[in-house]
Design a protein around this motif. Structure first.
Motif, PDB file in Angstrom:
ATOM      1  N   GLY A 198       0.791  -1.227   0.000  1.00 29.78           N
ATOM      2  CA  GLY A 198       0.000   0.000   0.000  1.00 29.78           C
ATOM      3  C   GLY A 198       0.822   1.276   0.000  1.00 29.78           C
ATOM      4  O   GLY A 198       0.274   2.365  -0.213  1.00 29.78           O
ATOM      5  N   GLU A 199       2.130   1.153   0.224  1.00 34.72           N
ATOM      6  CA  GLU A 199       3.004   2.329   0.265  1.00 34.72           C
ATOM      7  C   GLU A 199       3.912   2.457  -0.955  1.00 34.72           C
ATOM      8  O   GLU A 199       4.495   3.518  -1.181  1.00 34.72           O
ATOM      9  CB  GLU A 199       3.875   2.276   1.525  1.00 34.72           C
ATOM     10  CG  GLU A 199       3.095   2.395   2.828  1.00 34.72           C
ATOM     11  CD  GLU A 199       3.966   2.181   4.063  1.00 34.72           C
ATOM     12  OE1 GLU A 199       3.475   2.434   5.177  1.00 34.72           O
ATOM     13  OE2 GLU A 199       5.134   1.754   3.905  1.00 34.72           O
ATOM     14  N   CYS A 200       4.046   1.386  -1.733  1.00 30.12           N
ATOM     15  CA  CYS A 200       5.014   1.394  -2.840  1.00 30.12           C
ATOM     16  C   CYS A 200       4.395   1.943  -4.130  1.00 30.12           C
ATOM     17  O   CYS A 200       3.330   1.472  -4.560  1.00 30.12           O
ATOM     18  CB  CYS A 200       5.538  -0.016  -3.097  1.00 30.12           C
ATOM     19  SG  CYS A 200       6.668  -0.622  -1.816  1.00 30.12           S
ATOM     20  N   PRO A 201       5.064   2.877  -4.770  1.00 25.21           N
ATOM     21  CA  PRO A 201       4.558   3.435  -6.031  1.00 25.21           C
ATOM     22  C   PRO A 201       4.738   2.492  -7.217  1.00 25.21           C
ATOM     23  O   PRO A 201       4.184   2.729  -8.285  1.00 25.21           O
ATOM     24  CB  PRO A 201       5.378   4.712  -6.211  1.00 25.21           C
ATOM     25  CG  PRO A 201       6.636   4.470  -5.449  1.00 25.21           C
ATOM     26  CD  PRO A 201       6.262   3.595  -4.293  1.00 25.21           C
ATOM     27  N   VAL A 202       5.523   1.424  -7.034  1.00 26.36           N
ATOM     28  CA  VAL A 202       5.707   0.421  -8.080  1.00 26.36           C
ATOM     29  C   VAL A 202       5.440  -0.955  -7.481  1.00 26.36           C
ATOM     30  O   VAL A 202       5.960  -1.293  -6.417  1.00 26.36           O
ATOM     31  CB  VAL A 202       7.135   0.457  -8.669  1.00 26.36           C
ATOM     32  CG1 VAL A 202       7.306  -0.636  -9.725  1.00 26.36           C
ATOM     33  CG2 VAL A 202       7.435   1.826  -9.280  1.00 26.36           C
ATOM     34  N   CYS A 203       4.614  -1.749  -8.171  1.00 27.39           N
ATOM     35  CA  CYS A 203       4.277  -3.098  -7.699  1.00 27.39           C
ATOM     36  C   CYS A 203       4.405  -4.072  -8.863  1.00 27.39           C
ATOM     37  O   CYS A 203       3.706  -3.949  -9.876  1.00 27.39           O
ATOM     38  CB  CYS A 203       2.857  -3.128  -7.135  1.00 27.39           C
ATOM     39  SG  CYS A 203       2.319  -4.771  -6.578  1.00 27.39           S
ATOM     40  N   LEU A 204       5.296  -5.035  -8.727  1.00 27.12           N
ATOM     41  CA  LEU A 204       5.483  -6.087  -9.717  1.00 27.12           C
ATOM     42  C   LEU A 204       5.025  -7.395  -9.091  1.00 27.12           C
ATOM     43  O   LEU A 204       5.563  -7.815  -8.079  1.00 27.12           O
ATOM     44  CB  LEU A 204       6.957  -6.185 -10.120  1.00 27.12           C
ATOM     45  CG  LEU A 204       7.639  -4.877 -10.562  1.00 27.12           C
ATOM     46  CD1 LEU A 204       9.122  -5.123 -10.814  1.00 27.12           C
ATOM     47  CD2 LEU A 204       6.969  -4.308 -11.790  1.00 27.12           C
ATOM     48  N   TYR A 205       4.010  -8.025  -9.673  1.00 25.22           N
ATOM     49  CA  TYR A 205       3.477  -9.236  -9.051  1.00 25.22           C
ATOM     50  C   TYR A 205       3.395 -10.376 -10.066  1.00 25.22           C
ATOM     51  O   TYR A 205       3.193 -10.166 -11.260  1.00 25.22           O
ATOM     52  CB  TYR A 205       2.104  -8.971  -8.429  1.00 25.22           C
ATOM     53  CG  TYR A 205       0.965  -8.821  -9.424  1.00 25.22           C
ATOM     54  CD1 TYR A 205       0.057  -9.852  -9.639  1.00 25.22           C
ATOM     55  CD2 TYR A 205       0.784  -7.637 -10.140  1.00 25.22           C
ATOM     56  CE1 TYR A 205      -0.985  -9.728 -10.539  1.00 25.22           C
ATOM     57  CE2 TYR A 205      -0.253  -7.492 -11.042  1.00 25.22           C
ATOM     58  CZ  TYR A 205      -1.139  -8.539 -11.240  1.00 25.22           C
ATOM     59  OH  TYR A 205      -2.167  -8.415 -12.146  1.00 25.22           O
ATOM     60  N   ALA A 206       3.581 -11.602  -9.569  1.00 26.55           N
ATOM     61  CA  ALA A 206       3.548 -12.799 -10.411  1.00 26.55           C
ATOM     62  C   ALA A 206       2.091 -13.196 -10.644  1.00 26.55           C
ATOM     63  O   ALA A 206       1.520 -13.981  -9.887  1.00 26.55           O
ATOM     64  CB  ALA A 206       4.324 -13.929  -9.738  1.00 26.55           C
ATOM     65  N   GLY A 207       1.493 -12.651 -11.681  1.00 27.04           N
ATOM     66  CA  GLY A 207       0.064 -12.800 -11.899  1.00 27.04           C
ATOM     67  C   GLY A 207      -0.422 -14.207 -12.148  1.00 27.04           C
ATOM     68  O   GLY A 207      -1.603 -14.493 -11.948  1.00 27.04           O
ATOM     69  N   SER A 208       0.460 -15.112 -12.581  1.00 22.65           N
ATOM     70  CA  SER A 208       0.026 -16.488 -12.805  1.00 22.65           C
ATOM     71  C   SER A 208      -0.274 -17.212 -11.504  1.00 22.65           C
ATOM     72  O   SER A 208      -1.009 -18.204 -11.492  1.00 22.65           O
ATOM     73  CB  SER A 208       1.100 -17.263 -13.589  1.00 22.65           C
ATOM     74  OG  SER A 208       2.323 -17.285 -12.869  1.00 22.65           O
TER      75      SER A 208
END
Length: 258
Positions: free
Chosen positions: A25-35
């Motif tokens: 909730g604080e990070c301006p960039v979020c990279l997530y493993a969508g699979s």
């Protein structure tokens, strides 16, 4: 600037830790493993955040995004399924971060085997039946296993096995394990545990392959094998709460009738 490797748990957004939710909730960039990580898990990202599904991306792609954020002084939430320490593919990412002098921190998450045991409603370590859990996988098309880390070697211990990435290799798993555990050894397959379409399949080494085939499951499943998964009504109670077994927090042995 810091890259936060965050364990999202098995899929249920409510199994995200409070710390993980706060950092996302604080990070301006979020990279997530969508699979493996549902969008609901990263829905707490701040408004306007750059949120990217890394499933179609390469290691070079994700690192480029991190470097771009680093140049802007932006923290990055790198969200992985389960717990990042287990098959999280973070070691190679950390190697690049260290080479570029980028700080990182790891936030643990609920591992799939723990979520599967909870969904099955049981403990995986039963007194005098099994007191160890082996977290392993089979090679298939992925990275080869180190010499000595074979299912047969683990099976010799009689421990509960949590086998990842092996759902399409059940025939070989049965072949390797049956001589040690027996064909009637209990097996449980947890498919997409923590997701709305979660499925739990119980069987034995001799029939689990057919049951899984009937359900057309070919990926995203954890296989649990071992006698601790069976119905064992007469196992010995743990010494933890035994009134005749004092310990530092209960130093006095209780006499009968007390």
């Amino acid at each position: 600037m810091t890259v936060y490797f965050i364990g999202a748990g098995p899929g249920d957004p409510e199994l995200l830790t409070k710390k993980a939710e706060r950092i996302i909730g604080e990070c301006p960039v979020c990279l997530y493993a969508g699979s493996l990580v549902p969008e609901e898990v990263v829905a707490c990202a701040p408004e306007g955040a750059r949120v990217l599904d890394t499933a179609p991306m390469t290691l070079d792609d994700t690192h480029a995004e991190i470097k771009m954020a680093h140049e802007k002084g932006q923290n990055v939430a790198r969200v992985h399924s389960g717990d990042p320490s287990l098959y999280g593919a973070i070691a190679e990412q950390i190697r690049r971060l260290r080479a570029d002098g980028i700080d990182y921190e790891i936030i643990p998450g609920v591992p799939a085997y723990a979520a599967a045991a909870a969904a099955l409603g049981q403990e995986l370590t039963i007194p005098e039946i099994a007191q160890s859990i082996v977290l392993t996988r089979v090679s298939m098309k992925s990275t080869s296993m180190p010499e000595g880390e074979t299912l047969e070697n683990f099976a010799r211990t009689g421990a509960t096995l949590a086998i990842h990435l092996g759902i399409r290799n059940l025939r070989e798993i049965e072949r390797q394990l049956a001589p040690y555990y027996g064909a009637d050894c209990p097996v449980a397959v947890a498919y997409r545990v923590g997701w709305p379409d979660q499925m739990l399949i119980r069987g034995t080494l001799s029939d689990i392959r057919e049951k899984v085939r009937d359900e057309k499951i070919t990926r995203t499943a954890l296989i649990l094998v071992g006698p601790a998964l069976g119905q064992i009504p007469d196992f010995k109670d743990s010494a933890l709460y035994d009134p005749q077994m004092p310990h530092v927090l209960r130093p006095k042995v209780k006499n009968a009738g007390e």
